[in-house]
Scaffold this motif. Structure first.
Motif, PDB file in Angstrom:
ATOM      1  N   UNK A 131       0.660  -1.230   0.032  1.00 37.54           N
ATOM      2  CA  UNK A 131      -0.016  -0.113  -0.137  1.00 37.54           C
ATOM      3  C   UNK A 131       0.679   1.167  -0.169  1.00 37.54           C
ATOM      4  N   UNK A 132       0.371   2.336  -0.923  1.00 38.79           N
ATOM      5  CA  UNK A 132       1.266   3.507  -1.025  1.00 38.79           C
ATOM      6  C   UNK A 132       0.908   4.470   0.303  1.00 38.79           C
ATOM      7  N   UNK A 133       1.532   5.579   0.251  1.00 38.52           N
ATOM      8  CA  UNK A 133       1.299   6.533   1.354  1.00 38.52           C
ATOM      9  C   UNK A 133       0.029   7.181   1.302  1.00 38.52           C
ATOM     10  N   UNK A 134      -0.843   6.690   0.095  1.00 34.19           N
ATOM     11  CA  UNK A 134      -2.332   7.261   0.228  1.00 34.19           C
ATOM     12  C   UNK A 134      -3.500   6.044   0.455  1.00 34.19           C
ATOM     13  N   UNK A 135      -2.618   4.853   0.970  1.00 34.68           N
ATOM     14  CA  UNK A 135      -3.342   3.801   1.203  1.00 34.68           C
ATOM     15  C   UNK A 135      -3.827   2.839  -0.057  1.00 34.68           C
ATOM     16  N   UNK A 136      -3.389   3.084  -1.046  1.00 36.65           N
ATOM     17  CA  UNK A 136      -3.682   2.588  -2.408  1.00 36.65           C
ATOM     18  C   UNK A 136      -2.745   1.314  -2.699  1.00 36.65           C
ATOM     19  N   UNK A 137      -3.399   0.326  -3.373  1.00 34.28           N
ATOM     20  CA  UNK A 137      -2.561  -0.693  -3.920  1.00 34.28           C
ATOM     21  C   UNK A 137      -1.397  -0.334  -4.909  1.00 34.28           C
ATOM     22  N   UNK A 385      -5.304   3.418 -20.334  1.00 30.84           N
ATOM     23  CA  UNK A 385      -4.764   2.267 -19.780  1.00 30.84           C
ATOM     24  C   UNK A 385      -3.392   2.528 -19.304  1.00 30.84           C
ATOM     25  N   UNK A 386      -2.783   2.933 -20.524  1.00 25.51           N
ATOM     26  CA  UNK A 386      -1.407   2.708 -20.262  1.00 25.51           C
ATOM     27  C   UNK A 386      -0.959   3.946 -19.479  1.00 25.51           C
ATOM     28  N   UNK A 387      -1.529   5.063 -19.481  1.00 23.26           N
ATOM     29  CA  UNK A 387      -1.468   6.224 -18.700  1.00 23.26           C
ATOM     30  C   UNK A 387      -0.939   5.770 -17.402  1.00 23.26           C
ATOM     31  N   UNK A 388      -2.048   4.713 -16.819  1.00 28.64           N
ATOM     32  CA  UNK A 388      -1.907   4.456 -15.162  1.00 28.64           C
ATOM     33  C   UNK A 388      -0.721   3.449 -15.205  1.00 28.64           C
ATOM     34  N   UNK A 389      -0.430   2.709 -16.242  1.00 30.05           N
ATOM     35  CA  UNK A 389       0.983   2.209 -16.085  1.00 30.05           C
ATOM     36  C   UNK A 389       2.151   2.907 -15.952  1.00 30.05           C
ATOM     37  N   UNK A 390       2.058   4.030 -16.724  1.00 35.80           N
ATOM     38  CA  UNK A 390       3.046   5.033 -16.763  1.00 35.80           C
ATOM     39  C   UNK A 390       3.089   5.690 -15.433  1.00 35.80           C
ATOM     40  N   UNK A 391       1.984   6.026 -14.892  1.00 34.67           N
ATOM     41  CA  UNK A 391       1.854   6.353 -13.573  1.00 34.67           C
ATOM     42  C   UNK A 391       2.268   5.972 -12.266  1.00 34.67           C
ATOM     43  N   UNK A 392       2.110   4.584 -12.314  1.00 37.24           N
ATOM     44  CA  UNK A 392       2.490   3.712 -11.173  1.00 37.24           C
ATOM     45  C   UNK A 392       3.938   3.544 -11.281  1.00 37.24           C
ATOM     46  N   UNK A 393       4.518   3.446 -12.443  1.00 38.82           N
ATOM     47  CA  UNK A 393       5.913   3.264 -12.607  1.00 38.82           C
ATOM     48  C   UNK A 393       6.840   4.562 -12.514  1.00 38.82           C
ATOM     49  N   UNK A 394       6.273   5.872 -12.597  1.00 41.15           N
ATOM     50  CA  UNK A 394       6.840   7.120 -12.187  1.00 41.15           C
ATOM     51  C   UNK A 394       6.521   7.141 -10.585  1.00 41.15           C
ATOM     52  N   UNK A 395       5.519   6.653 -10.151  1.00 38.11           N
ATOM     53  CA  UNK A 395       5.389   6.712  -8.575  1.00 38.11           C
ATOM     54  C   UNK A 395       6.583   5.724  -8.010  1.00 38.11           C
ATOM     55  N   UNK A 396       6.837   4.676  -8.624  1.00 39.20           N
ATOM     56  CA  UNK A 396       7.834   3.737  -7.703  1.00 39.20           C
ATOM     57  C   UNK A 396       9.084   4.538  -8.035  1.00 39.20           C
ATOM     58  N   UNK A 397       9.593   5.262  -9.009  1.00 44.70           N
ATOM     59  CA  UNK A 397      10.797   5.917  -9.299  1.00 44.70           C
ATOM     60  C   UNK A 397      10.846   7.337  -8.275  1.00 44.70           C
ATOM     61  N   UNK A 399       8.048   8.773  -6.427  1.00 44.72           N
ATOM     62  CA  UNK A 399       7.119   9.047  -5.242  1.00 44.72           C
ATOM     63  C   UNK A 399       5.756   9.309  -5.781  1.00 44.72           C
ATOM     64  N   UNK A 400       4.649   8.991  -4.711  1.00 41.01           N
ATOM     65  CA  UNK A 400       3.198   9.195  -5.091  1.00 41.01           C
ATOM     66  C   UNK A 400       2.893  10.751  -5.502  1.00 41.01           C
ATOM     67  N   UNK A 401       3.273  11.578  -4.655  1.00 40.22           N
ATOM     68  CA  UNK A 401       3.165  12.990  -4.842  1.00 40.22           C
ATOM     69  C   UNK A 401       3.478  13.879  -6.219  1.00 40.22           C
ATOM     70  N   UNK A 402       4.477  13.103  -6.705  1.00 35.92           N
ATOM     71  CA  UNK A 402       5.121  13.699  -8.032  1.00 35.92           C
ATOM     72  C   UNK A 402       4.201  13.219  -9.274  1.00 35.92           C
ATOM     73  N   UNK A 403       3.304  12.348  -9.101  1.00 35.81           N
ATOM     74  CA  UNK A 403       2.817  11.825 -10.420  1.00 35.81           C
ATOM     75  C   UNK A 403       1.931  12.705 -11.084  1.00 35.81           C
ATOM     76  N   UNK A 404       1.597  13.631 -10.634  1.00 36.87           N
ATOM     77  CA  UNK A 404       0.849  14.621 -11.454  1.00 36.87           C
ATOM     78  C   UNK A 404       1.740  15.331 -12.471  1.00 36.87           C
ATOM     79  N   UNK A 405       3.033  15.385 -12.344  1.00 37.49           N
ATOM     80  CA  UNK A 405       3.952  15.917 -13.457  1.00 37.49           C
ATOM     81  C   UNK A 405       4.102  14.934 -14.522  1.00 37.49           C
TER      82      UNK A 405
END
Length: 486
Positions: A131-137, A385-397, A399-405
């Motif tokens: 679970x990430x810092x927002x409590x999401x999987x 669909x792929x925007x989500x994949x990219x978002x989760x990969x970006x989040x891993x690299x 952090x969650x808060x930076x995904x808006x970029x």
């Protein structure tokens, strides 16, 4: 600049789609098929009833969700949104044009073993998710690589490489190639300028993507089922209208696949190599088994059993390639646009336009318009669909808060994708697909014993009635929470 990019990409592409990587891709699929006891066949009835069949069950398990997750069906729709796209139309046509009718057989083979690769990815995705810092999987190849491999340092390096490649791939397979094909078809069918198409798609994508997974899943759940059904009905009608060519089409697929006929007059060895390479490449582009991409959305599912989501992964590949791609191939092969005796293309069209011509032969202008609209829906849902994949990969690299970029850049890139060179967009997509697959397949290979244990545990409890503790999560707290809930 474009020439330099093309040259560099061509060199990298030649490596990532060479014999070693293709062997790894198919080899891992074969290994997982063997280790799970050919699960896709021996438990066919079970995985069908547990996936699409559960849509009609009284407990409605397919639609179960909560505040931090999406339902298994929403996960499937979002995954299918990313896979049932241009690859199913333009990709299949391109495979046949470049590799001959025999490429279809190798697409089938890639899908058959790919079912268990995708199954394994999703099993590992659920088992190692956090679970990430927002409590999401948060799950995906980067998590089972970093948390599952015994060599933690190597696991983190592979996880980082995967996440970087996934972010880059999202701009290729998940953006440029999709949007560019939409723009080309809008121009061809309705004379709409590419720039106009790009701007409109950018606005629509922004409205959905910025809203996060819940909004993406809500949209794909409404778009994917009807668009797939409508396309299948249209394709099926064409194949029936050309029923006298069905036998010859299947014969051509098998003859060219094994070199019984030399595609386009090439030497047998060259023809078979082209069929194998294009079949595998376009098969992977279509169903993404082995890339480790769709596991990111499957890991956000509300299920607690890893095997349950793994079975949705099997159905995903089955629906994408065995059903949708096969019908597209039959549309092209029965249309008379390809000489089945020589494999020679009898038209100057290629890609999605070839499929459009096949529809136009039967339905006139309405057929071309139908394909243009189908590609619009297919490809746009892939972008989501792929925007989500990219978002989760970006989040891993980062952090969650930076995904808006990432989301903002991805949405703006839609306009670039609409106006760039189509061939280059496809080539770059192929390259990053292969680069993503490398660390992911290494992870699945080394974690195959874990998949086997989880599968045996599930089979023992489900089919043999053994009273043993379920294997639900590598995290002790999550394991206890889920074990208490089932």
């Amino acid at each position: 600049m474009v020439d330099q990019i093309t040259s560099i990409n061509s060199a990298v592409n030649g490596f990532v789609w060479g014999i070693p990587v293709l062997s790894l891709l198919i080899g891992v699929g074969i290994l997982m098929t063997v280790l799970t006891g050919v699960f896709q066949i021996t438990h066919f009835k079970h995985w069908v009833s547990s996936t699409i069949g559960s849509m009609f069950s009284k407990n409605n398990a397919a639609h179960e969700t909560d505040d931090i997750s999406i339902s298994p069906f929403q996960a499937l729709c979002t995954a299918l949104a990313a896979t049932v796209g241009v690859g199913n139309i333009a990709g299949v046509a391109s495979a046949i044009v470049s590799g001959g009718p025999g490429a279809v057989f190798w697409m089938w083979l890639a899908a058959f073993v790919g079912m268990m690769t995708n199954y394994s990815e999703n099993v590992l995705g659920i088992y190692y998710r956090v679970k990430n810092e927002n409590g999401e999987w948060a799950g995906g190849a980067m998590y089972y690589l970093s948390r599952g491999l015994s060599n933690k340092a190597a696991g983190k390096v592979l996880a980082t490489l995967f996440a970087v490649f996934a972010v880059l791939a999202s701009f290729g397979i998940g953006n440029a190639s999709q949007v560019n094909t939409i723009a080309s078809n809008m121009t061809s069918a309705f004379s709409i300028p590419s720039l106009v198409t790009g701007v409109v798609l950018m606005i629509l994508a922004g409205l959905v993507i910025v809203g996060g997974l819940k909004r993406i899943a809500s949209v794909t759940e409404k778009i994917v089922p009807p668009m797939v059904v409508l396309y299948l009905v249209g394709a099926f009608v064409i194949v029936i209208m050309n029923a006298d060519m069905i036998g010859a089409s299947f014969a051509a697929i098998f003859q060219y696949a094994f070199g019984l006929k030399a595609f386009g007059g090439a030497a047998v060895g060259v023809a078979v190599k082209a069929a194998v390479t294009m079949g595998f490449k376009r098969g992977v582009f279509s169903n993404e088994a082995g890339l480790g991409s769709s596991v990111m959305v499957h890991s956000a599912s509300s299920v607690k059993e890893p095997v349950q989501q793994g079975m949705w992964g099997i159905f995903e590949v089955f629906a994408d390639t065995i059903i949708v791609c096969t019908l597209t191939a039959l549309v092209v092969l029965t249309s008379g646009l390809i000489d089945l005796e020589t494999g020679v293309l009898l038209t100057e069209s290629s890609g999605s336009v070839l499929v459009s011509d096949a529809f136009a032969n039967c339905f006139g202008y309405a057929g071309s318009a139908f394909i243009a609209i189908a590609i619009l829906l297919f490809a746009f849902s892939t972008v989501l669909g792929w925007s989500y994949y990219g978002t989760k990969s970006w989040e891993y690299l980062f952090g969650t808060k930076s995904t808006i970029i990432y989301k903002v850049v991805f949405v703006l890139f839609v306009v670039v994708g609409a106006t760039m060179n189509l061939t280059l967009a496809w080539d770059i997509s192929d390259t990053f697909n292969g680069l993503m697959a490398l660390p992911n397949l290494v992870g699945v290979l080394f974690l195959s014993p874990v998949v086997m244990k989880i599968t045996k545990n599930y089979i023992a409890r489900t089919f043999k009635g053994e009273k043993i503790a379920p294997m639900l999560s590598a995290d002790e707290a999550i394991q206890k929470e889920h074990a208490d809930a089932i």
